[in-house]
Design an enzyme around this catalytic site. Structure first.
Site, PDB file in Angstrom:
ATOM      1  N   ALA A 123      35.763  21.349  57.164  1.00  0.00           N
ATOM      2  CA  ALA A 123      37.014  22.081  57.354  1.00  0.00           C
ATOM      3  C   ALA A 123      36.943  22.779  58.707  1.00  0.00           C
ATOM      4  O   ALA A 123      35.920  23.387  59.047  1.00  0.00           O
ATOM      5  CB  ALA A 123      37.215  23.102  56.238  1.00  0.00           C
TER       6      ALA A 123
ATOM      7  N   ASN B 150      25.916  16.073  61.134  1.00  0.00           N
ATOM      8  CA  ASN B 150      27.097  15.221  61.266  1.00  0.00           C
ATOM      9  C   ASN B 150      26.970  14.299  62.476  1.00  0.00           C
ATOM     10  O   ASN B 150      27.304  13.108  62.407  1.00  0.00           O
ATOM     11  CB  ASN B 150      28.360  16.077  61.390  1.00  0.00           C
ATOM     12  CG  ASN B 150      28.772  16.703  60.074  1.00  0.00           C
ATOM     13  OD1 ASN B 150      28.291  16.320  59.006  1.00  0.00           O
ATOM     14  ND2 ASN B 150      29.667  17.672  60.138  1.00  0.00           N
ATOM     15  N   PHE B 151      26.477  14.851  63.598  1.00  0.00           N
ATOM     16  CA  PHE B 151      26.297  14.011  64.784  1.00  0.00           C
ATOM     17  C   PHE B 151      25.260  12.923  64.519  1.00  0.00           C
ATOM     18  O   PHE B 151      25.435  11.775  64.930  1.00  0.00           O
ATOM     19  CB  PHE B 151      25.870  14.848  65.989  1.00  0.00           C
ATOM     20  CG  PHE B 151      25.680  14.021  67.232  1.00  0.00           C
ATOM     21  CD1 PHE B 151      26.767  13.637  67.990  1.00  0.00           C
ATOM     22  CD2 PHE B 151      24.414  13.601  67.630  1.00  0.00           C
ATOM     23  CE1 PHE B 151      26.609  12.845  69.130  1.00  0.00           C
ATOM     24  CE2 PHE B 151      24.237  12.818  68.757  1.00  0.00           C
ATOM     25  CZ  PHE B 151      25.342  12.434  69.519  1.00  0.00           C
TER      26      PHE B 151
ATOM     27  N   TRP C 119      37.086  32.194  54.399  1.00  0.00           N
ATOM     28  CA  TRP C 119      37.329  30.772  54.197  1.00  0.00           C
ATOM     29  C   TRP C 119      38.193  30.268  55.328  1.00  0.00           C
ATOM     30  O   TRP C 119      39.123  30.950  55.763  1.00  0.00           O
ATOM     31  CB  TRP C 119      38.011  30.504  52.854  1.00  0.00           C
ATOM     32  CG  TRP C 119      37.177  30.806  51.675  1.00  0.00           C
ATOM     33  CD1 TRP C 119      37.270  31.900  50.869  1.00  0.00           C
ATOM     34  CD2 TRP C 119      36.123  30.004  51.146  1.00  0.00           C
ATOM     35  NE1 TRP C 119      36.344  31.824  49.861  1.00  0.00           N
ATOM     36  CE2 TRP C 119      35.624  30.667  50.019  1.00  0.00           C
ATOM     37  CE3 TRP C 119      35.544  28.789  51.530  1.00  0.00           C
ATOM     38  CZ2 TRP C 119      34.581  30.162  49.255  1.00  0.00           C
ATOM     39  CZ3 TRP C 119      34.510  28.281  50.772  1.00  0.00           C
ATOM     40  CH2 TRP C 119      34.039  28.965  49.647  1.00  0.00           C
TER      41      TRP C 119
ATOM     42  N   GLY D 253      26.226  20.711  58.740  1.00  0.00           N
ATOM     43  CA  GLY D 253      26.724  21.285  59.978  1.00  0.00           C
ATOM     44  C   GLY D 253      26.844  20.246  61.076  1.00  0.00           C
ATOM     45  O   GLY D 253      26.698  19.040  60.847  1.00  0.00           O
TER      46      GLY D 253
ATOM     47  N   GLU E 152      38.044  -4.201  29.973  1.00  0.00           N
ATOM     48  CA  GLU E 152      38.689  -5.257  29.189  1.00  0.00           C
ATOM     49  C   GLU E 152      38.358  -5.130  27.698  1.00  0.00           C
ATOM     50  O   GLU E 152      39.232  -5.281  26.835  1.00  0.00           O
ATOM     51  CB  GLU E 152      38.261  -6.637  29.701  1.00  0.00           C
ATOM     52  CG  GLU E 152      38.666  -6.908  31.145  1.00  0.00           C
ATOM     53  CD  GLU E 152      37.590  -6.514  32.147  1.00  0.00           C
ATOM     54  OE1 GLU E 152      37.510  -7.158  33.205  1.00  0.00           O
ATOM     55  OE2 GLU E 152      36.822  -5.559  31.860  1.00  0.00           O
TER      56      GLU E 152
ATOM     57  N   ARG F 184      33.560  16.070  45.303  1.00  0.00           N
ATOM     58  CA  ARG F 184      32.201  16.212  44.772  1.00  0.00           C
ATOM     59  C   ARG F 184      32.060  15.507  43.427  1.00  0.00           C
ATOM     60  O   ARG F 184      31.002  14.957  43.110  1.00  0.00           O
ATOM     61  CB  ARG F 184      31.846  17.687  44.632  1.00  0.00           C
ATOM     62  CG  ARG F 184      31.649  18.392  45.965  1.00  0.00           C
ATOM     63  CD  ARG F 184      31.251  19.838  45.757  1.00  0.00           C
ATOM     64  NE  ARG F 184      31.051  20.538  47.030  1.00  0.00           N
ATOM     65  CZ  ARG F 184      30.652  21.799  47.128  1.00  0.00           C
ATOM     66  NH1 ARG F 184      30.415  22.500  46.023  1.00  0.00           N
ATOM     67  NH2 ARG F 184      30.496  22.358  48.306  1.00  0.00           N
TER      68      ARG F 184
ATOM     69  N   HIS G 200      33.100  -1.920  29.034  1.00  0.00           N
ATOM     70  CA  HIS G 200      33.940  -2.191  30.195  1.00  0.00           C
ATOM     71  C   HIS G 200      35.422  -2.139  29.817  1.00  0.00           C
ATOM     72  O   HIS G 200      35.787  -2.135  28.641  1.00  0.00           O
ATOM     73  CB  HIS G 200      33.590  -3.548  30.794  1.00  0.00           C
ATOM     74  CG  HIS G 200      32.255  -3.578  31.465  1.00  0.00           C
ATOM     75  ND1 HIS G 200      31.768  -4.685  32.123  1.00  0.00           N
ATOM     76  CD2 HIS G 200      31.285  -2.626  31.583  1.00  0.00           C
ATOM     77  CE1 HIS G 200      30.565  -4.424  32.622  1.00  0.00           C
ATOM     78  NE2 HIS G 200      30.258  -3.185  32.292  1.00  0.00           N
TER      79      HIS G 200
END
Length: 370
Positions: free
Chosen positions: A159, A308-309, A175, A304, A54, A189, A52
């Site tokens: 995008a 997403n919906f 693109w 797509g 610390e 990613r 870790h």
């Protein structure tokens, strides 16, 4: 004095970010040790299961030939006080002789929450809490969500053009965004533990969904494929021996399904049966719950409009990365979110605008759940 302290904590924050993509499901943590106005040691959590921050800072301090006794340590997250893969950091701080600890975020992990700072105080160490708290909290939105819910932090990424299209009328999408935006996607990613798309994206685009940053860690790839239509020759299947790949499906008693499942497993693809939701589709709630149980603390959705919906409808989206390019396609091409849509503006899915970034002519809107 305060400006100096801010400088040290911001140095710890920068160090913590070096662990992005490697510490999951642990938090990002950085630490800086200061004595007589000089940084005498620093470190960060490099990788899950390793030392870790610390302890890294204390090790660095000793390697530099310094004595940490009487020093102040600036740490972005409350030091742990329990045994996990590593011994407790609060114990190491006490044993080092450090006299003051400046903490950015409090750890919401029930094993630690408040206990680490209390342990330090019981051993005579001065503890200052919530220093640059907002900046330190921002480091670990993923960890804070995951440790308190057990479910991955879910982000949608897409995008689109100025008129809200993700493809032309002919279905072409390469693109929309510029090169710098696409580099930023690779950074995302690298940061997320999992990346998810639907079978439609696989059939249309044949993506790799890997991290193409040198030295980057590719996320676990998850494909939602109710009826196991994924082609054996697609890029995701062909590279499954190099990158962990899961195909989520509804399952079937048909012989052809069993044969396809076996063929995928022979190529190192895990076929995961998930119960259906009320509409007969893969239950995203159950899928994300299963992923969380596997210590996949975050998922970047690069699907797509339909998927997403679905994520939005189930209120599973914690964050959105919307790249907007200064282009107009027109027509009736696809949009980032489709599905059945909503009927009334009052029912819209709403988010808080967290940040705006520019990548040449493109704009990235970062939004978080309200």
């Amino acid at each position: 004095m305060k400006k100096d302290e801010e400088k040290y904590m911001r140095r710890a924050i920068r160090l913590a970010r070096k662990g992005e993509g490697w510490t999951n499901p642990n938090p990002l943590v950085g630490a800086v040790i200061v004595k007589n106005g000089e940084i005498i040691g620093e470190g960060f959590h490099h990788k899950y299961g390793e030392m870790h921050a610390e302890r890294e800072a204390l090790k660095n301090c000793m390697e530099r030939g310094h004595n940490p006794a009487g020093a102040t340590i600036y740490v972005t997250l409350e030091p742990c006080c329990h045994f996990g893969k590593q011994p407790p950091c609060s114990q190491a701080v006490v044993e080092s002789g450090i006299s003051r600890v400046v903490v950015g975020s409090r750890d919401p992990n029930p094993l630690v929450h408040g206990k680490g700072n209390e342990y330090l105080r019981r051993h005579g160490i001065e503890v200052a809490e919530d220093f640059l708290k907002e900046e330190c909290d921002a480091l670990n939105a993923i960890f804070f969500h995951y440790i308190t819910t057990g479910r991955p932090y879910v982000a949608l990424k897409y995008a689109m053009t100025l008129d809200g299209k993700i493809a032309t009328a002919a279905g072409e999408s390469k693109w929309i965004s510029g090169e710098k935006s696409r580099i930023e996607v690779q950074k995302l990613r690298k940061r997320y533990a999992g990346i998810l798309c639907g079978i439609g994206t696989v059939l249309k685009d044949n993506p790799m969904l890997n991290c193409r940053i040198k030295g980057g860690n590719s996320p676990v790839r998850i494909v939602c494929d109710s009826h196991l239509r994924i082609p054996l020759e697609c890029n995701i299947v062909q590279s499954a021996k190099e990158i962990k790949t899961v195909v989520a499906t509804l399952g079937s008693a048909e012989k052809s399904f069993a044969e396809k499942k076996l063929a995928l497993e022979e190529k190192n693809v895990e076929v995961l049966a998930v119960s259906p939701d009320e509409n007969g589709n893969i239950s995203l709630e159950k899928l994300f719950s299963e992923l969380g149980s596997r210590k996949i603390d975050s998922v970047l959705v690069e699907g797509g409009g339909e998927i997403n919906f679905s994520v939005l409808e189930k209120k599973l989206a914690d964050c959105i990365y919307a790249f907007i390019a200064p282009k107009i396609f027109g027509g009736t091409a696809k949009t980032p979110v489709s599905g059945k849509g909503i009927l009334h503006p009052a029912d819209a899915f709403t988010f808080n605008l967290k940040n705006i970034k520019h990548f040449d002519d493109d704009i990235l809107l970062e939004l978080t759940k309200k």
